[in-house]
Design an enzyme around this catalytic site. Sequence first.
Site, mmCIF file in Angstrom:
data_model
loop_
_atom_site.group_PDB
_atom_site.id
_atom_site.type_symbol
_atom_site.label_atom_id
_atom_site.label_comp_id
_atom_site.label_asym_id
_atom_site.label_seq_id
_atom_site.Cartn_x
_atom_site.Cartn_y
_atom_site.Cartn_z
ATOM 1 N N ASN A 350 0.815 -1.216 0.000
ATOM 2 C CA ASN A 350 0.000 0.000 0.000
ATOM 3 C C ASN A 350 0.847 1.263 0.000
ATOM 4 O OD1 ASN A 350 0.425 -0.410 3.128
ATOM 5 N ND2 ASN A 350 -0.277 1.685 2.868
ATOM 6 N N SER A 383 1.477 -4.170 4.129
ATOM 7 C CA SER A 383 1.504 -2.744 4.462
ATOM 8 C C SER A 383 2.905 -2.205 4.269
ATOM 9 C CB SER A 383 1.065 -2.522 5.908
ATOM 10 O OG SER A 383 2.147 -2.687 6.812
ATOM 11 N N ASP A 384 3.011 -0.913 3.976
ATOM 12 C CA ASP A 384 4.320 -0.287 4.055
ATOM 13 C C ASP A 384 4.672 -0.129 5.532
ATOM 14 O OD1 ASP A 384 6.718 0.922 3.387
ATOM 15 O OD2 ASP A 384 5.819 2.223 1.884
ATOM 16 N N TYR A 385 5.912 0.263 5.772
ATOM 17 C CA TYR A 385 6.471 0.282 7.125
ATOM 18 C C TYR A 385 5.616 1.156 8.052
ATOM 19 C CZ TYR A 385 10.188 0.289 10.659
ATOM 20 O OH TYR A 385 10.919 0.121 11.798
ATOM 21 N N GLY A 386 4.960 0.519 9.028
ATOM 22 C CA GLY A 386 4.191 1.247 10.022
ATOM 23 C C GLY A 386 2.893 1.836 9.517
#
Length: 842
Positions: A350, A383-386
Site C-alpha cells: 500500500n 503494508s508499508d512500514y508502520g
Amino acid sequence: MIGLWHAIVETPSMKMKLQFKVSKKAVYTLDMATEPLAIPIQIDTLLVEDNRLTARAKAFWMPGEEIEVRLAFQEEAFEGEIYIPAIGKLPLQGARGRGPHLSEALIEEIIPYRKESVRERSDEEIDSEVESLLGRMTLEQKIGQMFQVLASNFSFGNEVATDPPEKLIAEGRAGSVLGAFDVSRVFQLQKIAVEQSPHGIPLLFNADIIHGSQTVFPVPLAWSCSWDMEAIKEACAIAAKEASASGTVYNHGPMIDIGRDPRWGRVVEGAGEDPYLGALIAKAQVEGFQGESLFHKETIVACLKHFIGYGASEGGRDYNTVDMSEATLRNVFLPPFQAGLEAGAASVMNAFNIYQGVPVAASEELLKRLLREELGFEGVLISDYGAVDEIVEHGFAEDVREAAKMAVGATMDIEMATRSYEHLAELVREGSVAEETIDGAARRILRLKYKLGLMDDPFRYVRPEKEQEYHFHEDHLRASRELARKSIVLLKNDGALPLAKDGGKIALVGPFADSKDLLGPWQFSRYGHETVSLYEGLAASGIEEERLLFAQGSGINDSLEGGIEEALRIGEQADVIVLALGESSDMSGEAASRLSIHLPEAQQRLAEAIAALGKPTVLVLTNGRPLVLDWYAANVNAIVVTWFLGSQAGLAIADVLTGAYNPSGKLTMSFPAHQGQVPVYYNHFLTGRPLTEANKNLKYISKYLDGPNDPLYPFGYGLSYSRFEYSELKLDRSAIEGDEKLIAAVTVTNRGDAAGEETVQLYIQDLHGSIVRPVKELKGFRKLWLEPGESGNAVFEIGEADLAFWSPGKGYAAEPGRFSLYIGSSSRDVQAAEFVWTAGKS
C-alpha cells in the site's frame, strides 16, 4: 598501503569483516565497507604519515558520534584499531585482498538441512495443503502469520516497541522477517521458526532489492532512460539471483509510482512521468525478479509499490497529502500497476498517502474493490512500514485497535514492523471482524510459501556457496556497466565531447571527480568501496596519468578551504575541464524531498569560478532527480546526466565521455527551466486559455509573467554523437474504423559521423472527448541503429486499444473522433499528422 585490505573482528554480538580501500591521486583517500551488514561509512578526515593512517568517519546511526580508525601497514599486512560507537574499541589485524566470505563456515553446516527431489506443487495440491493446515491452526497462529518483524534493531522508520525477533518467531507471532541481509542470520531465524514455532511454518525473508543486490545497477530513474526493457529485465533477474542466494525470497519492489514532481525524493526509484513507459518497465521488472516460476531458487517475489497515488504527494514532500480525481488515478497512476499484475506480480504494497480523505492502508475502495475485485489480484497485500499504525496518525482511526480492524477489512494481509494486528483475535471474538477475513489473509500467505517451495524445503534459499559464486560476479558487473552506458543522457554538446583521444590535458574537478558515492539510495551492497569512480574510469580508459589532473574543488554542500583556488590552478593547465557535480545518495530516495532542486551553493560557486576560465567545460551530473540547469545550459559546453549508475559507474561514464560508447539515453522526467514550474510534465492538459506561439504576448492566458511554461529539457529528450534527421512522415490512411489498424512511418537518417542508436517516439492526442485529454500521450517507440549516412524507417501500428482511456461515464473505451499523431525524437521535437477513428458497426 595502496590497494584493498581486510580484517576480521569479533564483537560481543557478531563476527564482522571490515574492508578498506586506500587510493592516491593528488592526496590519499580511504573507502570502507562492512560485512555482514552493509553500513554506509563516510570518511570525514584522513591523515597519512609514512605507513600510518588515521581516519574519522560519521556514525549515521548515532548522530554526533564518530568512527575512528588507526592503521599501520606493512607490505602484505596491517594492524591497528577501530572505535565503533555502542561497541567500543576493537583491535585489528588484517591482510591484502577482500578476504574470506563470513558465510564460509555455513557451507558445511547447512548440508544436513538440504532436501533433494523437492518438486513444484500444482495449484490444486497447494490449495489442499493450505486448507488442511488452516484447519489445524488456532486463530492466534493464523494472525501470527500476518506479522512482519525486523531482523535486528536496525530500523527503516520510527522505532517500534516490540519483543525480540527470536521470541516472536519461536512463539509463532511472526510470518516474515524484514532486513536479514546476512545469510547466516536467515539460517538462524529460519531454524527457530521450523524447530520451535507452532506447526514449524517457515518464514518469508523480505528486503528492498530496488536496483541490485551486491552488484548495483543504475537507479530505476536512470535505467528507465535506456528505454531498454530487456536490459532492465536482465538487471532485475541478476538482482534476484544474488539476493536469493543470501536467503531473500520476497522483494519490496519494484516501485512503480508515476513521478511528476522532482522535489519528491522517491522519483529516483521510479520510471518517471509517463504511464505508458512506466507500464512497460513495471512488466519488465516483474518478469526479471520472478522469472518463469517463483519455485525457481534464483527468483524472488515482486511486490508492486505503492498502491496508489503516492507520487502525487503535495509539494513533493514525502508522506504528504494526495488529492486527485478518479480519472487521474486511473489514466496516469494505475497503468503500471495493471501491467505489473498482468505480468503476475505476487505481492502489492500500500501507499502511505490518503485518497479521497481515507488512508490507503484503510481504504476498502482502493484495496478491496479496485485492487482485488476489479483488477483480480489474489496475492499477498503487505503494508508499508508502520502504515497500519499511521491510520491513527492520519486522524482516521481513534486508536491502533480500530486501525487494525480497518486495515484487515481492506484485505491487508501483512502488517510490516508494527503490532496493531495483535488486537485482531479480540476483534474476531467480539464479532467486529469475521474469522473468514483472517483465514483469507493467512491462506494467501501460506499459499505463497508453498509456491516458493519453503513449506517443503525451508532452507532452500540458504546457499552460502552460491553467494560466493554470484555476488559481484564479472558477468553481473559487465551487465551493470552496459545498462549504465545506456542510461546516460546527453543534454547539451557544442563539440566538447567526445574528449580528444590524442593528447591534451583534462582537469577533473568537483566533489564527484573521484567519489564512490555513485550507487544511489536503496542499496545494501558490501562492495560499495569497490565502486569505480569517474577518475578511475577515465584512467582505465587509457588516458595517461600525466594528462589527467584532479581537484575536488568543493564538498557537496560545503566549501573546502582553498578548494576553488586549487581547482582554478589545475584548470588553467588543462585543455578541457570535466566538472563533476551533483547530489549525494542521501539527497534522494525516501524521506529525501528537497525544497530546492538546484545544485548546492558551494558547487555553484565552484562552477562559476571554473566557467570564468573560458576553457571548454563539460558538466557531468550525478543526480537522483531532475535539477534546474538553466545557468549550466548557458555557461558550459556539454551537459551529461549520469544519475547514480551503480558499481561500474566510472567506467560507463568514461565510455561515453571518450566516445567509446555513443550516448542514446532519453529523459523519462522533464527537467524544468525554473523551479517555479514544478510540477512540469509533457502530458498535461491545454486549459481553456492555452499558451501558443500566436498569443504569447497577450496577458489573459495560462502563462508565467517571468518565464516559460515549457521545461528546459522535455520528456523523451536526449542527444547523441550522431545527428539524426526525421523526414517523410506518412500514414497509410486518414481514417480507420472499429478494429482496423493504421500504419504510420517516418524515415530517420544519420547525418553525423558516428554510428548510433535513436529512440523514435510515437505520441497521440485525442482532440476532443467526453473528458479533457492530454496534449500528447506516448503510445509507442522504436529503436533504430544507423551507420553514418544510413537511413531507416520507424513503423508504428495504431489501433483502437491505443486510443482508449477511462472516463466516469464510459469506463475504459476509445471514443470516435479526430486524433493528432506525432512522431519524433522527443515529446517536443515531432512531426504531426491527423487521422479519424470511428467505432465499428455493432
